[in-house]
Design a protein around this motif. Sequence first.
Motif, short mmCIF file in Angstrom:
data_model
loop_
_atom_site.label_atom_id
_atom_site.label_comp_id
_atom_site.label_asym_id
_atom_site.label_seq_id
_atom_site.Cartn_x
_atom_site.Cartn_y
_atom_site.Cartn_z
N ILE A 328 0.85 -1.19 0.00
CA ILE A 328 0.00 0.00 0.00
C ILE A 328 0.89 1.24 0.00
O ILE A 328 1.68 1.45 0.92
N PRO A 329 0.79 2.09 -1.02
CA PRO A 329 1.61 3.30 -1.06
C PRO A 329 1.33 4.22 0.12
O PRO A 329 0.18 4.40 0.53
N LYS A 330 2.38 4.80 0.64
CA LYS A 330 2.26 5.76 1.74
C LYS A 330 2.70 7.16 1.33
O LYS A 330 2.47 8.12 2.08
N ASN A 331 3.35 7.28 0.17
CA ASN A 331 3.92 8.58 -0.22
C ASN A 331 3.16 9.27 -1.34
O ASN A 331 3.57 10.31 -1.82
N HIS A 332 2.05 8.69 -1.78
CA HIS A 332 1.22 9.35 -2.79
C HIS A 332 -0.18 8.74 -2.77
O HIS A 332 -0.36 7.59 -2.38
N GLY A 333 -1.13 9.53 -3.20
CA GLY A 333 -2.51 9.08 -3.21
C GLY A 333 -2.88 8.37 -4.50
O GLY A 333 -2.18 8.49 -5.52
N PHE A 334 -3.99 7.68 -4.46
CA PHE A 334 -4.44 6.92 -5.63
C PHE A 334 -4.63 7.84 -6.84
O PHE A 334 -5.25 8.90 -6.75
#
Length: 544
Positions: A328-334
């Motif tokens: 799950i990315p933590k440094n950018h949004g979907f």
Amino acid sequence: MPAPAPTAELTTRADTLDVIVIGAGMSGLYQLIRLRELGLRARVLEAGSGVGGTWYWNRYPGCRFDSESYSYGYSFDSDLLSEWSWTEHFAPQPETERYLNLVADKYDLRRDIQFSARVKAAHWDEAAGCWNIELEDGGRHRARFLITAIGALSTPTMPSFPGMDDFKGPSFHTGLWPKEKVDFAGKRVAVIGTGASGVQTIQEVAKTAAQLTVFQRTPNWCAPLHNGKISPEEMAEIRTRYDEIFQRCRETWACFLHTAHPQDTFDATAEERRAFWEKLYAERGFGIWVGNYQDILTNRAANEEISRFIADKIRQRVKDPAVAEKLIPKNHGFGTRRVPLETFYYECYNQPNVKLVDSKATPIERITPTGIRTSDAEYEFDIIVYATGFDALRGAFDRIDFRGANGVALKDKWQDGATSLVGMLVDEFPNMLMLVGPHNALGNIPRTIEFNVEWVTDFLRHLGERGATRFEAQPEAVAQWMDHVMEIAQGLLSMEVDSWMTGVNHNVAGRQTRRIARYTGSAPNYRAWANGIAERGYAGVEIG
């Protein structure tokens, strides 16, 4: 088209062509068709041994496009539309390569294409009024006009790990995949990278490899592709809707069959949002990205909502909570980076033969003769796959020594970021046109290609009618276009994120600073601007 009056020197040079096109991918092939219609003597220089561009070089396992097949092919030839049948909603690479070879055969294009001809340099000769082209094998060509059809994602980038040449087994970059089949059955395989090509490769390699180890630096938000076969009956029905399909592509923001919902995220209730997102998540293609609420890419709170929804989907699909959190990315949004579309990608990590390594937490220190050493472990592999992406938009230009008026180098001119006029012209580079260059409308690329080729063709026809021999974008027009490009990007959450869409590539020196690398407005707005230039007699272009 009346041929532009040649200079005295060109009159004596029978070897000078009207046009040279660099690249025999989808844009180069279509441009050659249109150049022939104008009666121009043209040659296409292609680095590969066959046509196809992206679909020639990218042969890695699972490679396919993520625009619906029937929205991706050429639209200009009704006979071609009737003749060709797509077998899947999202065609695999071999099928697309066959399609482009059919086009080359149908139009007898190969007689004007020189294969295995990688361009080394292209220099403008002001006195002769032409471009001098040098190939890496020493071959030379001359042409009055130069058109680049070199692709937005065509220059693979490799990481710079120590010891890469020491590895004794086979290693491949996804963008330079061999024509021969690579057998992963029973092998220990490493895949470095989890972008779009990495995701597609991982899905396939996981099916047969004895052990697959994925080295992930930056997780990406992925969404289901939901591909499927197209029956002959469905294909026949699709053919009846081609006019509607291509009209839809002309109207939508990014030329896909999907376009943003007219409602803002918080205009809907939580229950309505959930139902809408479940619907999009279950549908084919990019709807979850470009067919979502209209503010998810500009409203931070809205983006956080859709990001939570996608994160919950990842947690539901990956059995090990610790692995799910790593994915799950933590440094950018979907949606603020390019969204890879996948087919059971997340389920791969439930398989006992697949291991995920967080290479930010435990970086790769070097490639060894037998595998990969990280900061906390050493792994042995039979095959290493580098899914490390491309030097997007700029890269294909940087590897050719383009020199314009007064010997100015394009690489120097673009040192602080590329500039252009509607992504097709550059000031100080006379008689040069770019297909799908920097600051062009991306999205469903073939739709952009067709528009660019037709705009360029109309422009060349205009030059011929005027008997013009030289053109050049005016700096003031370039500056005005670039102001528009920058203005329209304001407020986009994607401009706060490192990605190829913001000109950042950590594998390439000098690509660590975010810059405007593409046109972020809608395709209809882009076309309106470019058509406005043409309608005003090619305002902003000095013609002589």
